[in-house]
Design an enzyme around this catalytic site. Structure first.
Site, mmCIF file in Angstrom:
data_model
loop_
_atom_site.group_PDB
_atom_site.id
_atom_site.type_symbol
_atom_site.label_atom_id
_atom_site.label_comp_id
_atom_site.label_asym_id
_atom_site.label_seq_id
_atom_site.Cartn_x
_atom_site.Cartn_y
_atom_site.Cartn_z
ATOM 1 N N PHE A 192 0.856 -1.193 0.000
ATOM 2 C CA PHE A 192 0.000 0.000 0.000
ATOM 3 C C PHE A 192 0.896 1.249 0.000
ATOM 4 O O PHE A 192 1.867 1.311 0.748
ATOM 5 C CB PHE A 192 -0.912 -0.024 1.229
ATOM 6 C CG PHE A 192 -2.020 0.991 1.167
ATOM 7 C CD1 PHE A 192 -3.175 0.737 0.442
ATOM 8 C CD2 PHE A 192 -1.896 2.215 1.809
ATOM 9 C CE1 PHE A 192 -4.190 1.672 0.374
ATOM 10 C CE2 PHE A 192 -2.905 3.154 1.745
ATOM 11 C CZ PHE A 192 -4.059 2.892 1.018
ATOM 12 N N TYR A 219 -11.668 2.450 9.844
ATOM 13 C CA TYR A 219 -12.860 2.745 9.029
ATOM 14 C C TYR A 219 -13.206 1.678 8.003
ATOM 15 O O TYR A 219 -14.121 1.850 7.218
ATOM 16 C CB TYR A 219 -12.724 4.117 8.335
ATOM 17 C CG TYR A 219 -11.450 4.321 7.527
ATOM 18 C CD1 TYR A 219 -11.299 3.761 6.271
ATOM 19 C CD2 TYR A 219 -10.405 5.080 8.034
ATOM 20 C CE1 TYR A 219 -10.145 3.942 5.542
ATOM 21 C CE2 TYR A 219 -9.245 5.277 7.327
ATOM 22 C CZ TYR A 219 -9.111 4.705 6.068
ATOM 23 O OH TYR A 219 -7.960 4.878 5.360
ATOM 24 N N LYS A 220 -12.466 0.557 8.001
ATOM 25 C CA LYS A 220 -12.781 -0.517 7.056
ATOM 26 C C LYS A 220 -13.720 -1.512 7.748
ATOM 27 O O LYS A 220 -14.861 -1.173 8.028
ATOM 28 C CB LYS A 220 -11.479 -1.119 6.534
ATOM 29 C CG LYS A 220 -10.744 -0.108 5.628
ATOM 30 C CD LYS A 220 -9.347 -0.519 5.234
ATOM 31 C CE LYS A 220 -8.740 0.561 4.332
ATOM 32 N NZ LYS A 220 -7.283 0.498 4.278
ATOM 33 N N ARG A 234 -12.445 -4.578 -7.658
ATOM 34 C CA ARG A 234 -12.336 -5.167 -6.324
ATOM 35 C C ARG A 234 -13.714 -5.235 -5.680
ATOM 36 O O ARG A 234 -14.423 -4.236 -5.615
ATOM 37 C CB ARG A 234 -11.401 -4.283 -5.513
ATOM 38 C CG ARG A 234 -10.951 -4.860 -4.219
ATOM 39 C CD ARG A 234 -9.887 -3.981 -3.599
ATOM 40 N NE ARG A 234 -10.444 -2.717 -3.140
ATOM 41 C CZ ARG A 234 -9.926 -1.987 -2.154
ATOM 42 N NH1 ARG A 234 -8.816 -2.382 -1.561
ATOM 43 N NH2 ARG A 234 -10.484 -0.861 -1.776
ATOM 44 N N ASP A 268 0.843 -4.505 8.918
ATOM 45 C CA ASP A 268 -0.282 -3.605 8.654
ATOM 46 C C ASP A 268 -1.532 -4.480 8.513
ATOM 47 O O ASP A 268 -1.637 -5.305 7.596
ATOM 48 C CB ASP A 268 -0.029 -2.799 7.371
ATOM 49 C CG ASP A 268 -1.100 -1.735 7.141
ATOM 50 O OD1 ASP A 268 -2.245 -1.940 7.606
ATOM 51 O OD2 ASP A 268 -0.809 -0.730 6.480
HETATM 52 C C1 LIG Z 1 -6.548 1.668 4.118
HETATM 53 C C2 LIG Z 1 -5.102 1.434 4.346
HETATM 54 C C3 LIG Z 1 -4.310 2.403 4.956
HETATM 55 C C4 LIG Z 1 -4.945 3.719 5.306
HETATM 56 O O1 LIG Z 1 -4.096 4.636 5.857
HETATM 57 P P1 LIG Z 1 -4.723 6.059 6.285
HETATM 58 O O2 LIG Z 1 -3.644 6.684 7.049
HETATM 59 O O3 LIG Z 1 -5.977 5.808 7.040
HETATM 60 O O4 LIG Z 1 -5.060 6.796 5.041
HETATM 61 C C5 LIG Z 1 -2.988 2.106 5.220
HETATM 62 N N1 LIG Z 1 -2.448 0.912 4.856
HETATM 63 C C6 LIG Z 1 -3.189 -0.028 4.230
HETATM 64 C C7 LIG Z 1 -2.586 -1.318 3.857
HETATM 65 C C8 LIG Z 1 -4.521 0.215 3.949
HETATM 66 O O5 LIG Z 1 -5.256 -0.700 3.324
#
Ligand SMILES: *Cc1c(COP(=O)(O)O)cnc(C)c1O
Length: 410
Positions: free
Chosen positions: A128, A222-223, A369, A197
């Site tokens: 990511f 938030y997921k 997705r 992560d």
């Molecule tokens: C959604 C997600 C993030 C989100 O990071 P934010 O700081 O909330 O924008 C980080 N890493 C991964 C792997 C994600 O899927």
């Protein structure tokens, strides 16, 4: 192009679903099939009610007194403690704060400090973006050196220079899942620490941080935790590191005695030192409701449902859209709660689905997705999505100009 056998089988699976009733606890718009809970979880009814209360009573009437009377001051620890059992951690090892990005920065820096003489942060290409960019930020400070190795070569890339192996447990694009215990062990054998992560894992797949021996982890609120847009994230550090770890954002809320207003920084004991500034009370209050709901349904039931849904969707799409390649692992135990498909015009496909009220998303350059949040998705939703996708592909419905214009958020 209804397939009555498949539809019947979806309805039977829904009828036998032990957690089907929890769907009613979410405020889902009628007529929408929401396959994007892996990007922004749905709104729990209890959150809307609770936030009203927090705003009017705790803030409006309680004013500043609520830091004590409503225990606002302990929200990061309290919410972290409720996330802990979902990821196989002890309550005092998790704290809810900041964003995933900021928590990554703090924990990568913490790990680097704990491995003097080593600078390399090892990750995989295609991780990511924010995860990779945070390494770059520390690289620019002269504190880190980024090394990327393909999944199959990660273990070979672990040498004496590696301070930290940093990976996303479930890949956001493909849904591939790493073997957390095996990679953590390999990193430890090379003298490195590990940071996971869990953004696409928490609330969707089994995670056992303690059992795997993981050092650090971050995850998203938030997921699958349904904490609301931009919800606070969380940070985990194994208890054995609590006395020695430091972090670069030495703000007053991470101080041992914030209200002593001392000139010199002294870290708070344990995870509290991972805090920087004043906790976002509204965001944490919403997240707490989402986390409680997930905990109430229970990880075992969520995982079982998630696997059932993704297996059913895979079968249904193979039936209605046999030429659309699925790039997620075939074994449900080795993937997250999503399925990804490759198509040259994946963006237009996602837009054509959205026009029919079926919300999935697109990930650059060619991935469609479909996320399956097990708390509120039904088997029949999977059937409807697969049927619509088949029709869209067969009729060329996606080839409309309006489906080609990219929005800012895809
Ligand atoms: C959604 C997600 C993030 C989100 O990071 P934010 O700081 O909330 O924008 C980080 N890493 C991964 C792997 C994600 O899927």
């Amino acid at each position: 192009m209804t397939d009555t056998t498949l539809l019947q089988s979806a309805r039977e699976l829904d009828a036998g679903d032990a957690i089907a009733g929890y769907r009613g606890q979410f405020d889902l718009p009628p007529g929408v099939i929401y396959l994007d809970g892996n990007s922004l979880g749905a709104l729990p009814l209890r959150t809307a009610a609770h936030l009203g209360e927090v705003v009017r009573k705790q803030w409006g009437e309680g004013l500043i007194r609520s830091w004590n009377t409503a225990d606002w001051v302990n929200l990061p620890q309290r919410v972290g403690g409720k996330i802990a059992p979902l990821i196989g951690a002890q309550p005092h090892e998790v704290i809810a704060c900041d964003s995933t990005s900021v928590n990554l920065f703090k924990l990568i820096a913490a790990a680097l400090q704990m491995r003097p003489g080593r600078k390399v942060v090892l990750s995989e290409p295609g991780n990511f973006p924010t995860d990779l960019y945070m390494i770059a930020g520390l690289e620019a400070q002269g504190l880190a050196e980024r090394r990327l190795a393909e999944r199959a070569r990660l273990v070979d890339a672990l040498d004496d220079d590696v301070a930290l192996l940093m990976l996303t447990h479930v890949h956001y694009k493909t849904g591939e899942m790493f073997d957390m215990a095996a990679l953590t062990k390999a990193a430890h054998e090379a003298g490195a620490l590990v940071l996971w992560d869990l953004s696409h894992s928490t609330g969707a797949v089994p995670v056992q941080l303690n059992a795997a021996g993981a050092d650090f982890a971050v995850g998203c609120g938030y997921k699958y935790l349904n904490g609301g847009p931009g919800a606070p994230a969380f940070a985990y550090a194994a208890e054995r590191h609590h006395d020695t770890m430091g972090q670069p954002l030495t703000g007053w809320f991470g101080h041992a005695a914030p209200f002593a207003f001392e000139d010199d920084y002294r870290p708070a004991p344990g995870m509290e030192r991972m805090l920087a500034g004043t906790p976002p009370v509204l965001g944490l209050s919403a997240l707490e409701q989402g986390v409680e709901l997930v905990a109430e349904i229970g990880m075992d039931r969520l995982v079982e449902k998630s696997r059932g849904l993704s297996e059913f969707l895979r079968r249904a799409i193979a039936h209605f859209a046999p030429d659309l390649p699925c790039i997620s692992p075939a074994d449900p135990a080795q993937r997250g709660s999503q399925l990804s498909f490759r198509h040259e015009n994946a963006y237009a496909l996602s837009q054509a689905l959205i026009a029919r009220g079926i919300i999935g998303d697109f990930r650059d350059p060619d991935i469609l997705r479909l996320g399956l949040a097990p708390a509120y998705i039904r088997y029949e939703d999977c059937y409807r999505a697969a049927e619509a996708l088949g029709e869209i592909l067969q009729t060329g419905e996606w080839e409309r100009d309006e489906f080609m214009q990219r929005a800012a958020v895809t």
